[in-house]
Design a protein around this motif. Structure first.
Motif, mmCIF file in Angstrom:
data_model
loop_
_atom_site.group_PDB
_atom_site.id
_atom_site.type_symbol
_atom_site.label_atom_id
_atom_site.label_comp_id
_atom_site.label_asym_id
_atom_site.label_seq_id
_atom_site.Cartn_x
_atom_site.Cartn_y
_atom_site.Cartn_z
ATOM 1 N N SER A 321 0.855 -1.186 0.000
ATOM 2 C CA SER A 321 0.000 0.000 0.000
ATOM 3 C C SER A 321 0.887 1.230 0.000
ATOM 4 O O SER A 321 2.108 1.128 0.145
ATOM 5 C CB SER A 321 -0.929 0.010 1.218
ATOM 6 N N ASN A 323 1.496 3.409 2.144
ATOM 7 C CA ASN A 323 2.207 3.746 3.383
ATOM 8 C C ASN A 323 2.969 2.565 3.995
ATOM 9 O O ASN A 323 3.483 2.668 5.102
ATOM 10 C CB ASN A 323 1.244 4.322 4.426
ATOM 11 N N HIS A 324 3.051 1.450 3.302
ATOM 12 C CA HIS A 324 3.848 0.300 3.768
ATOM 13 C C HIS A 324 4.832 -0.097 2.664
ATOM 14 O O HIS A 324 4.417 -0.324 1.510
ATOM 15 C CB HIS A 324 2.953 -0.904 4.081
ATOM 16 N N TYR A 392 7.079 2.427 7.352
ATOM 17 C CA TYR A 392 5.653 2.738 7.515
ATOM 18 C C TYR A 392 5.487 4.252 7.603
ATOM 19 O O TYR A 392 6.143 4.911 8.423
ATOM 20 C CB TYR A 392 5.106 2.073 8.767
ATOM 21 N N GLN A 393 4.631 4.794 6.752
ATOM 22 C CA GLN A 393 4.394 6.236 6.739
ATOM 23 C C GLN A 393 3.024 6.559 7.335
ATOM 24 O O GLN A 393 2.015 5.936 6.983
ATOM 25 C CB GLN A 393 4.466 6.775 5.304
ATOM 26 N N ARG A 394 3.035 7.538 8.234
ATOM 27 C CA ARG A 394 1.795 7.997 8.843
ATOM 28 C C ARG A 394 1.874 9.507 9.034
ATOM 29 O O ARG A 394 2.678 9.991 9.834
ATOM 30 C CB ARG A 394 1.545 7.307 10.177
ATOM 31 N N GLY A 395 1.086 10.234 8.277
ATOM 32 C CA GLY A 395 1.116 11.686 8.355
ATOM 33 C C GLY A 395 2.464 12.226 7.923
ATOM 34 O O GLY A 395 3.002 11.863 6.867
ATOM 35 N N ASP A 396 3.048 13.088 8.742
ATOM 36 C CA ASP A 396 4.341 13.690 8.429
ATOM 37 C C ASP A 396 5.519 12.820 8.862
ATOM 38 O O ASP A 396 6.674 13.227 8.691
ATOM 39 C CB ASP A 396 4.465 15.061 9.124
ATOM 40 N N THR A 398 7.649 9.055 8.942
ATOM 41 C CA THR A 398 7.925 7.754 8.350
ATOM 42 C C THR A 398 8.797 6.977 9.319
ATOM 43 O O THR A 398 9.865 7.463 9.731
ATOM 44 C CB THR A 398 8.636 7.891 6.998
ATOM 45 N N TYR A 399 8.369 5.773 9.693
ATOM 46 C CA TYR A 399 9.068 4.959 10.680
ATOM 47 C C TYR A 399 9.746 3.784 9.968
ATOM 48 O O TYR A 399 9.201 3.209 9.019
ATOM 49 C CB TYR A 399 8.096 4.430 11.728
#
Length: 505
Positions: A321, A323-324, A392-396, A398-399
């Protein structure tokens, strides 16, 4: 706007060259597991997945996916290195005769649990720049470093010609320094085997890469890239004076200050999008021929040759996806291509061809001495590394997390000289994040822990089967045997990386 960034980048290259003084790096042998905060956060995985301008250091084809941006990184790297020796002549006497034995003693002659290398914190800068030429092509520059042969041991002693030989002639002598580079402890022997100068042994190797890159898209799926590679490397050694007599160039082994070497090669790469959720990448870096270290041509094989081995890597990126993202890489580093690094210490050849005839008289085969065509190397094997990263991206934000595992370059039979280069970690655990502060500015962070690992082997010069007669007459008795000293090399690492990126597209 671009002209301003270009002028800033040119000045930053000069600043980085100054900042690399005294730095060290060692993860996969003496190659870094990654060269940017984003790469390091994923344990270096990313041959098919690139998101910053440092992709030129791993796969130049990925530059087509980066856009116009500039990245600066700064790492604090902390390697903890030590060695332990058992069956020491001053603690537990070694049976038989030995040419060279190490004692882990402090300055008062008391045994220590281990001898630990000094200098455990090193700064490592890096920078990269990319910008598009047109809709299909892009070029950029990446500047980064390798290193890792950086150690210094300020305690320990060494004993030459130990054991039964002392009962025939007063040969035995003990010297300050783990490699005998210092003054005598007690009476000198017949041959004056101690170095008599600097007792603390150490080495320092740093490599600086400047890599311009051109990449181009072909259709919607394929990208190709090419990078000429320009390298400057710096080396020095100290505290090895006792071994200088066993070199074809005795005055070019140690304590000659800093020496520079220069060379060049190339890296090529490709990426191909197999599906919207699956991408394949591959790259190859050529063997890089370097000018010789002239001031150390008595230490390294073939008159100071120290080239950079070829490497290649392949990888896939899974994007289930938006963000993954998952990256899986395979890397190969061909250390055996470089004689000074890859060739073994052959104790029978070294002693019978070089050490014995130098000490006792007779024809010397200088090709078997230090610096010779067939002289001792570090005995590193080729390294295979598997790298896994997840993003993994979430909002501003990225982890990232990652893990890599490499095969062991240092074999148990080669621990003696690798006291100077104990690059033994195999498991690396990483994490990181990016905070996109604005459309143009982002901040990166990564942490790495390389788990403590130990390689144990024999000191093949510490005991001679057959006793003093073999030591004096030679023969096939200088290999490893049960009465040789046991040497344990240990190392673990911690690294923090900080980065800032600027977008100007």
């Amino acid at each position: 706007m671009r002209e301003t960034y270009q002028r800033g980048f040119q000045g930053a290259i000069l600043a980085m060259g100054l900042m690399t003084t005294g730095s060290a790096l060692a993860t996969n042998g003496y190659f870094a597991h990654g060269y940017s905060a984003q790469q390091r956060g994923m344990a270096g995985a990313g041959t098919a997945l690139g998101s910053d301008a440092f992709v030129g250091s791993i796969n130049p084809a990925l530059l087509t996916r980066v856009g116009d941006r500039m990245d600066f990184n700064f790492s604090l790297f902390s390697p903890m290195r030590d060695f332990t020796v058992k069956n020491e002549p001053d603690i537990t006497p070694v049976s038989g005769s030995g040419l060279f034995q190490i004692n882990r003693l402090d300055e008062d002659g008391r045994p220590m649990d281990e001898v630990r290398s000094k200098h455990e914190l090193f700064p490592i800068p890096g920078m990269a720049f990319s910008w598009r030429i047109d809709d299909k092509s892009v070029w950029g520059i990446t500047v980064y470093g390798n290193g890792g042969l950086n150690t210094e041991y300020d305690r320990g002693r060494a004993t030459f010609a130990a054991g039964d030989a002392a009962q025939i002639l007063p040969l035995q002598e003990t010297c300050e320094g783990s490699f005998g580079g210092g003054a005598n402890v007690g009476s000198p022997g017949v041959f004056g085997l101690c170095g008599g100068e600097q007792s603390d042994p150490g080495v320092d190797l740093i490599q600086l890469f400047v890599v311009p890159t051109y990449a181009r898209e072909f259709g919607d799926r394929l990208s190709l890239g090419i990078s000429p590679i320009f390298v400057a490397q710096r080396f020095q050694s100290w505290g090895l004076q006792a071994f200088a007599r066993f070199s074809e160039n005795p005055d070019r082994v140690t304590n000659n200050g800093t020496e520079f070497s220069f060379g060049g090669g190339a890296r090529v790469g490709m990426t191909y999008e197999l599906a919207s959720w699956l991408r394949f990448g591959a790259s190859y870096q050529s063997h890089i021929e370097m000018t010789n270290f002239d001031e150390y041509r008595g230490l390294f094989q073939k008159d100071g040759a120290f080239d950079i081995p070829s490497t290649w890597n392949v990888g896939i990126a899974l994007i289930p996806s938006h963000n993954h993202r998952i990256a899986i890489d395979y890397q190969r580093i061909n250390f055996n291509e470089v004689s000074s690094v890859g060739d073994d210490l052959n104790p029978n050849q070294f002693v019978n061809g070089c050490a014995r005839p130098i000490l006792l008289g007779g024809p010397v085969d200088f090709d078997t001495c230090l610096g010779g065509e067939n002289g001792p190397g570090f005995g590193w094997h080729d390294v295979t590394t598997y790298k896994f990263g997840y993003e993994y991206q979430r909002g501003d934000f990225t982890y990232r997390v990652g893990y890599s595992n490499n095969t062991q370059p240092i074999q148990s039979s080669e621990v003696l000289f690798n006291i100077l280069a104990p690059a033994v970690p195999e498991h690396h655990y990483t994490a990181g994040l990016t905070w996109q502060y604005s459309n143009r500015i982002g901040f990166d962070f990564a942490v790495m822990y390389a788990a403590d690992n130990t390689v144990t082997g024999k000191n093949p010069l510490s005991n001679v089967e057959g006793g003093a007669l073999s030591l004096l007459n030679g023969g096939p008795n200088f290999g490893t045997d049960p009465n040789d000293q046991d040497i344990e090399l240990s190392m673990y690492q911690v690294e923090l990386t900080f980065g800032v990126n600027f977008r100007y597209d």
